[in-house]
Design an enzyme around this catalytic site. Structure first.
Site, mmCIF file in Angstrom:
data_model
loop_
_atom_site.group_PDB
_atom_site.id
_atom_site.type_symbol
_atom_site.label_atom_id
_atom_site.label_comp_id
_atom_site.label_asym_id
_atom_site.label_seq_id
_atom_site.Cartn_x
_atom_site.Cartn_y
_atom_site.Cartn_z
ATOM 1 N N HIS A 99 2.259 3.506 -9.168
ATOM 2 C CA HIS A 99 2.096 2.070 -9.455
ATOM 3 C C HIS A 99 3.290 1.550 -10.251
ATOM 4 C CE1 HIS A 99 -1.776 2.265 -7.689
ATOM 5 N NE2 HIS A 99 -2.288 3.049 -8.601
ATOM 6 N N ASP A 116 0.829 -1.212 0.000
ATOM 7 C CA ASP A 116 0.000 0.000 0.000
ATOM 8 C C ASP A 116 0.859 1.257 0.000
ATOM 9 O OD1 ASP A 116 -2.374 1.358 -0.049
ATOM 10 O OD2 ASP A 116 -2.642 1.344 2.126
ATOM 11 N N LEU A 171 10.168 -20.669 -5.079
ATOM 12 C CA LEU A 171 9.108 -19.892 -4.436
ATOM 13 C C LEU A 171 7.754 -20.064 -5.138
ATOM 14 C CD1 LEU A 171 8.472 -17.413 -2.509
ATOM 15 C CD2 LEU A 171 8.967 -15.991 -4.505
#
Ligand code: IPE
Ligand code: IPE
Ligand code: MG
Length: 455
Positions: free
Chosen positions: A229, A212, A321
């Site tokens: 962004h 955020d 991962l």
């Protein structure tokens, strides 16, 4: 795919330029076979990934398939695509002149795909509800003689296997070289920082991040929100590299929530388009990352859904991962869909509503193998969970940091994990006295500076 197996076996295969069209068709055929096999699973998720030209060529078939109806148009479309895939995987010229061992492998793959396509043909309407599989007999009929042919070919025509390549002295640009599996390690931190060593029993298995503060980061600099962004993407890669370096098993990132549709269309388009671009061209494509997506397909652009599903499929066997991106994700939506799946299972007599337990619920979640979140980290100076992973994070350790997301890099993930490693988790039990401080240490030269870093 197959060429890759040869490389791994130390028998690199030279592809002939004049056969390029054949190789391409063969790969297209393999992909179409996959799409036909996975039709039921895709439809269950509201996806229809068959080529648009084919759907257009059979009027009404698209609607029928989306509704799960087996109509003459749908049957004709599937029949046509199956025949097309069969033609594409049948390329006798492709293996001509090739080493007989390698040729056997490719020809066997083609036979198996044809057996798979026979199973699609034989399935009829059930292709809409479950994945067709060739029978054991059909598979054995292909595999048994192939094994024999292959053993003979390799023993009669031995191939000189080149000696192992020495590691490159300087991997240089663009990042470290790929290893024998064709996968690259992550590029190292620009300042040479290395991951701290965390004792295995203190490592979280699953870290989830609410990234955020992109908008405020941009506003602070007088830039439009989309610049925030854009800057956030670099922090995403840094975090993934940090997760690979520290050996984290699961990382889940909140990219776009079901509530984020309330934003301006321009901002939404920007976020979703950038996500698709990174999926198609980004650096994770060649790293040992299994990519998955959690969220609803509706309202998302079809090309994004396609890229998400493609990467999920392409990376499904990777062992490093597991990176789950949550896009058009809402926690309550996930729970509602799971409840619907359970209700359906109860109606079909698969579960008894009186005996339902938490495990039954968990088995019906969209990703039943996703482990509980150990550490939930939110950046951007907000202390709420905003509808993120309510089921999985029920007992997560919470960690909130003030900085905006684009200001984070892999060291911040390491810091979060270090903080987690010091926490005492109780899960409702009586606390046990702490016998020793958390058993981890930073190599002296990599000790992070606790003060905020100037960048
Ligand atoms: C998080 O940053 C990214 C998304 C929600 C897509 P924000 O865009 O929420 O940034 P702030 O909270 O407005 O600063
Ligand atoms: C949460 O951030 C969603 C993502 C990070 C994708 P928001 O910025 O949308 O959350 P709220 O509105 O502050 O709760
Ligand atoms: Mg926000």
């Amino acid at each position: 795919m197959q060429w890759h197996l040869f490389e791994q076996a130390g028998a690199p295969m030279t592809l002939r330029l004049d056969r390029q069209q054949d190789y391409k068709r063969f790969i297209d055929g393999a992909q179409l076979t996959d799409l036909l096999t996975d039709l039921s699973a895709d439809l269950a998720q509201g996806l229809l990934l068959l080529p648009q030209e084919a759907l257009d060529a059979f009027p009404g078939a698209e609607d029928d398939l989306r509704q799960g109806r087996w109509s003459p148009a749908a049957a004709a479309l599937i029949g046509d695509l199956t025949a097309l895939a069969r033609r594409w995987v049948t390329r006798p010229a492709m293996t001509r002149g090739m080493h007989p061992g390698a040729a056997t492998v490719l020809n066997t793959a083609a036979c198996l795909m044809r057996a798979q396509l026979d199973a699609v043909d034989a399935a009829g309407p059930t292709v809409l509800t479950r994945a067709p599989r060739p029978s054991v007999v059909a598979r054995t009929r292909v595999l048994a003689p192939a094994r024999l042919r292959s053993a003979l070919a390799w023993s009669l025509t031995p191939m000189t296997v080149p000696t192992a390549r020495p590691p490159a002295a300087d991997p240089g640009d663009p990042g470290p070289a790929a290893d024998d599996t064709g996968l690259r390690p992550p590029p190292s931190h620009p300042d040479g920082m290395r991951a701290p060593q965390i004792a295995a029993d203190r490592m979280p298995s699953h870290v989830a991040v609410i990234m955020d503060g992109n908008g405020r980061w941009a506003e602070q600099r007088g830039l439009p929100r989309h610049e925030g962004h854009r800057a956030g993407i670099a922090a995403v890669y840094e975090t993934v590299y940090g997760a690979l370096e520290i050996g984290l098993r699961h990382l889940t990132l909140y990219m776009f929530s079901t509530e984020n549709w309330k934003r301006d269309t321009e901002e939404i388009t920007n976020i979703l388009e950038a996500t698709r671009r990174e999926l198609d061209e980004g650096p994770l494509r060649d790293m040992n990352v299994r990519q998955r997506w959690s969220g609803r397909p509706d309202r998302l652009p079809q090309d994004l859904v396609h890229s998400l599903r493609r990467e999920e499929h392409r990376t499904r066997t990777r062992t490093g991962l597991t990176l789950t991106t949550c896009i058009n994700y809402g926690g309550r939506d996930e729970i509602t869909r799971t409840a619907a799946a359970l209700a359906q299972a109860a109606r079909e007599g698969e579960v008894d509503p009186h005996l339902l337990g938490e495990d039954d619920f968990a088995r019906h979640l969209p990703h039943p193998d996703m482990p509980d979140v150990d550490l939930l980290w939110r950046t951007g100076n907000e202390q709420r969970t905003s509808n993120f992973l309510p089921w999985h994070a029920a007992y997560a350790e919470l960690y909130f940091t003030p900085g905006y997301w684009p200001d984070n890099d892999r060291r911040d993930l390491w810091q979060a994990i270090t903080e987690y490693s010091r926490r005492q988790r109780r899960h409702g039990a009586v606390p046990t006295p702490l016998t020793s401080p958390a058993n981890h240490h930073w190599p002296p030269h990599t000790r992070p500076d606790p003060r905020r870093r100037a960048r």
